[in-house]
Scaffold this motif. Structure first.
Motif, PDB file in Angstrom:
ATOM      1  N   GLY A 181      -6.170  -9.296   3.440  1.00 35.27           N
ATOM      2  CA  GLY A 181      -5.389  -8.085   3.649  1.00 35.27           C
ATOM      3  C   GLY A 181      -6.094  -6.983   4.406  1.00 35.27           C
ATOM      4  N   PHE A 182      -7.265  -7.261   4.932  1.00 34.06           N
ATOM      5  CA  PHE A 182      -7.973  -6.243   5.689  1.00 34.06           C
ATOM      6  C   PHE A 182      -7.307  -6.017   7.040  1.00 34.06           C
ATOM      7  CE2 PHE A 182     -11.309  -7.667   2.782  1.00 34.06           C
ATOM      8  CZ  PHE A 182     -11.789  -6.452   2.324  1.00 34.06           C
ATOM      9  N   THR A 183      -7.266  -4.757   7.464  1.00 32.83           N
ATOM     10  CA  THR A 183      -6.755  -4.435   8.797  1.00 32.83           C
ATOM     11  C   THR A 183      -7.791  -4.838   9.841  1.00 32.83           C
ATOM     12  OG1 THR A 183      -7.758  -2.229   8.829  1.00 32.83           O
ATOM     13  CG2 THR A 183      -5.528  -2.414   7.862  1.00 32.83           C
ATOM     14  N   MET A 184      -7.386  -4.820  11.088  1.00 30.72           N
ATOM     15  CA  MET A 184      -8.335  -5.165  12.144  1.00 30.72           C
ATOM     16  C   MET A 184      -9.485  -4.153  12.176  1.00 30.72           C
ATOM     17  SD  MET A 184      -7.253  -7.983  13.103  1.00 30.72           S
ATOM     18  CE  MET A 184      -8.248  -8.396  14.500  1.00 30.72           C
ATOM     19  N   ALA A 185      -9.197  -2.881  11.928  1.00 31.89           N
ATOM     20  CA  ALA A 185     -10.258  -1.870  11.890  1.00 31.89           C
ATOM     21  C   ALA A 185     -11.244  -2.166  10.760  1.00 31.89           C
ATOM     22  CB  ALA A 185      -9.658  -0.482  11.731  1.00 31.89           C
ATOM     23  N   GLU A 186     -10.716  -2.570   9.605  1.00 27.96           N
ATOM     24  CA  GLU A 186     -11.591  -2.910   8.477  1.00 27.96           C
ATOM     25  C   GLU A 186     -12.402  -4.161   8.772  1.00 27.96           C
ATOM     26  OE1 GLU A 186      -8.915  -1.050   4.836  1.00 27.96           O
ATOM     27  OE2 GLU A 186      -8.450  -3.043   5.607  1.00 27.96           O
ATOM     28  N   VAL A 187     -11.789  -5.129   9.437  1.00 25.62           N
ATOM     29  CA  VAL A 187     -12.533  -6.326   9.834  1.00 25.62           C
ATOM     30  C   VAL A 187     -13.656  -5.914  10.777  1.00 25.62           C
ATOM     31  CG1 VAL A 187     -12.422  -8.544  11.033  1.00 25.62           C
ATOM     32  CG2 VAL A 187     -10.566  -7.875   9.501  1.00 25.62           C
ATOM     33  N   GLY A 188     -13.368  -4.971  11.673  1.00 23.24           N
ATOM     34  CA  GLY A 188     -14.399  -4.463  12.574  1.00 23.24           C
ATOM     35  C   GLY A 188     -15.560  -3.856  11.812  1.00 23.24           C
ATOM     36  N   GLN A 189     -15.257  -3.106  10.751  1.00 19.95           N
ATOM     37  CA  GLN A 189     -16.325  -2.544   9.921  1.00 19.95           C
ATOM     38  C   GLN A 189     -17.109  -3.645   9.237  1.00 19.95           C
ATOM     39  OE1 GLN A 189     -14.244   0.012   7.205  1.00 19.95           O
ATOM     40  NE2 GLN A 189     -14.275   1.758   8.598  1.00 19.95           N
ATOM     41  N   LEU A 190     -16.406  -4.660   8.823  1.00 23.46           N
ATOM     42  CA  LEU A 190     -17.053  -5.759   8.108  1.00 23.46           C
ATOM     43  C   LEU A 190     -18.016  -6.517   9.004  1.00 23.46           C
ATOM     44  CD1 LEU A 190     -17.262  -7.536   5.567  1.00 23.46           C
ATOM     45  CD2 LEU A 190     -15.340  -8.850   6.466  1.00 23.46           C
ATOM     46  N   VAL A 191     -17.580  -6.839  10.217  1.00 28.01           N
ATOM     47  CA  VAL A 191     -18.414  -7.689  11.072  1.00 28.01           C
ATOM     48  C   VAL A 191     -19.325  -6.915  12.004  1.00 28.01           C
ATOM     49  CG1 VAL A 191     -16.773  -9.596  10.996  1.00 28.01           C
ATOM     50  CG2 VAL A 191     -16.674  -7.997  12.890  1.00 28.01           C
ATOM     51  N   ALA A 192     -18.974  -5.672  12.319  1.00 29.53           N
ATOM     52  CA  ALA A 192     -19.775  -4.965  13.305  1.00 29.53           C
ATOM     53  C   ALA A 192     -20.224  -3.590  12.840  1.00 29.53           C
ATOM     54  CB  ALA A 192     -18.976  -4.822  14.604  1.00 29.53           C
ATOM     55  N   GLY A 193     -19.767  -3.149  11.700  1.00 32.13           N
ATOM     56  CA  GLY A 193     -20.032  -1.784  11.300  1.00 32.13           C
ATOM     57  C   GLY A 193     -21.245  -1.589  10.419  1.00 32.13           C
ATOM     58  N   PHE A 194     -22.146  -2.512  10.409  1.00 31.48           N
ATOM     59  CA  PHE A 194     -23.303  -2.381   9.536  1.00 31.48           C
ATOM     60  C   PHE A 194     -24.314  -1.402  10.111  1.00 31.48           C
ATOM     61  CE2 PHE A 194     -21.869  -6.768   8.641  1.00 31.48           C
ATOM     62  CZ  PHE A 194     -21.532  -6.583   7.318  1.00 31.48           C
ATOM     63  N   VAL A 195     -24.820  -0.527   9.254  1.00 36.33           N
ATOM     64  CA  VAL A 195     -25.921   0.338   9.622  1.00 36.33           C
ATOM     65  C   VAL A 195     -27.183  -0.508   9.501  1.00 36.33           C
ATOM     66  CG1 VAL A 195     -27.201   2.402   8.932  1.00 36.33           C
ATOM     67  CG2 VAL A 195     -24.704   2.336   8.730  1.00 36.33           C
ATOM     68  N   PRO A 196     -28.080  -0.433  10.505  1.00 39.44           N
ATOM     69  CA  PRO A 196     -29.312  -1.230  10.412  1.00 39.44           C
ATOM     70  C   PRO A 196     -30.006  -1.019   9.062  1.00 39.44           C
ATOM     71  CG  PRO A 196     -29.153  -0.185  12.551  1.00 39.44           C
ATOM     72  CD  PRO A 196     -28.026   0.367  11.720  1.00 39.44           C
ATOM     73  N   GLY A 197     -30.384  -2.097   8.444  1.00 37.67           N
ATOM     74  CA  GLY A 197     -31.059  -2.045   7.145  1.00 37.67           C
ATOM     75  C   GLY A 197     -30.111  -2.100   5.964  1.00 37.67           C
ATOM     76  N   THR A 198     -28.803  -2.015   6.201  1.00 32.63           N
ATOM     77  CA  THR A 198     -27.834  -2.116   5.113  1.00 32.63           C
ATOM     78  C   THR A 198     -27.501  -3.581   4.887  1.00 32.63           C
ATOM     79  OG1 THR A 198     -26.832  -0.011   5.725  1.00 32.63           O
ATOM     80  CG2 THR A 198     -25.527  -1.453   4.327  1.00 32.63           C
ATOM     81  N   ALA A 219     -23.562  -5.052   0.535  1.00 36.05           N
ATOM     82  CA  ALA A 219     -23.201  -3.679   0.175  1.00 36.05           C
ATOM     83  C   ALA A 219     -21.986  -3.230   0.985  1.00 36.05           C
ATOM     84  CB  ALA A 219     -24.382  -2.745   0.422  1.00 36.05           C
ATOM     85  N   GLN A 220     -21.961  -3.546   2.266  1.00 33.82           N
ATOM     86  CA  GLN A 220     -20.819  -3.194   3.111  1.00 33.82           C
ATOM     87  C   GLN A 220     -19.566  -3.911   2.613  1.00 33.82           C
ATOM     88  OE1 GLN A 220     -20.772  -0.976   5.416  1.00 33.82           O
ATOM     89  NE2 GLN A 220     -19.001  -1.401   6.679  1.00 33.82           N
ATOM     90  N   TRP A 221     -19.680  -5.180   2.293  1.00 32.70           N
ATOM     91  CA  TRP A 221     -18.544  -5.953   1.792  1.00 32.70           C
ATOM     92  C   TRP A 221     -18.029  -5.365   0.491  1.00 32.70           C
ATOM     93  CZ3 TRP A 221     -14.827  -9.071   3.021  1.00 32.70           C
ATOM     94  CH2 TRP A 221     -14.142  -9.751   2.023  1.00 32.70           C
ATOM     95  N   ARG A 222     -18.922  -5.023  -0.428  1.00 35.34           N
ATOM     96  CA  ARG A 222     -18.503  -4.469  -1.720  1.00 35.34           C
ATOM     97  C   ARG A 222     -17.727  -3.164  -1.537  1.00 35.34           C
ATOM     98  NH1 ARG A 222     -23.372  -6.628  -3.568  1.00 35.34           N
ATOM     99  NH2 ARG A 222     -24.513  -4.700  -3.218  1.00 35.34           N
ATOM    100  N   ALA A 223     -18.189  -2.310  -0.654  1.00 34.89           N
ATOM    101  CA  ALA A 223     -17.498  -1.039  -0.430  1.00 34.89           C
ATOM    102  C   ALA A 223     -16.095  -1.279   0.134  1.00 34.89           C
ATOM    103  CB  ALA A 223     -18.305  -0.156   0.520  1.00 34.89           C
TER     104      ALA A 223
END
Length: 149
Positions: free
Chosen positions: A56-73, A77-81
């Protein structure tokens, strides 16, 4: 692999792959003679995108999931949020759907001739699964059968 081969293996249209690339969800592929050439890792990316979309994730949320990681995160943790936000959203949708079900169920049981006449239903607060209608359809039918209506 060519884009056609990737599309065939992933079970999606080549246009979807180009779309995902345009959104930055897939890494840019190598090119040979102007044509995209992918390695096998693109199939894992596509599986991840498909899984996220199915959840059910939107394309923007998928973008955060696959490309939105802050280095070192860590990815977890990103998935859980994202998952926590999506669960809260789904819970709100479920609550709304349950309210809709209750209203429709009560409307079907309403004994009024017109919906506008059923002020009890229109003014109802929390329904708790019970009809606020002063004359539910089942009672009206009994009264009509007894000649009392």
């Amino acid at each position: 692999m060519s884009i056609g081969e990737v599309a065939r293996r992933a079970g999606i249209a080549p246009s979807a792959i180009r779309y995902y690339e345009s959104l930055g969800l897939l890494p840019a592929p190598a090119r040979a003679s102007g044509q995209r050439r992918y390695d096998a890792s693109v199939l894992e990316w596509l599986s991840l995108i498909a899984l996220a979309r199915e959840a059910g994730f939107t394309m923007a949320e998928v973008g955060q999931l696959v490309a939105g990681f802050v280095p070192g995160t860590p990815p977890a943790a990103q998935w859980r949020a994202l998952a926590a936000r999506k669960l809260a959203e789904i819970d709100a949708q479920v609550a709304r759907a349950e309210r809709m079900r209750a209203v429709l169920t009560i409307a079907l049981d309403c004994g009024c001739f017109r919906l506008e006449d059923c002020a009890s239903l229109l003014d109802a607060g929390p329904l708790n699964g019970e009809s606020p209608c002063v004359l539910p359809a089942a009672h009206r039918a009994l009264r009509a059968a007894d000649g009392g209506f």
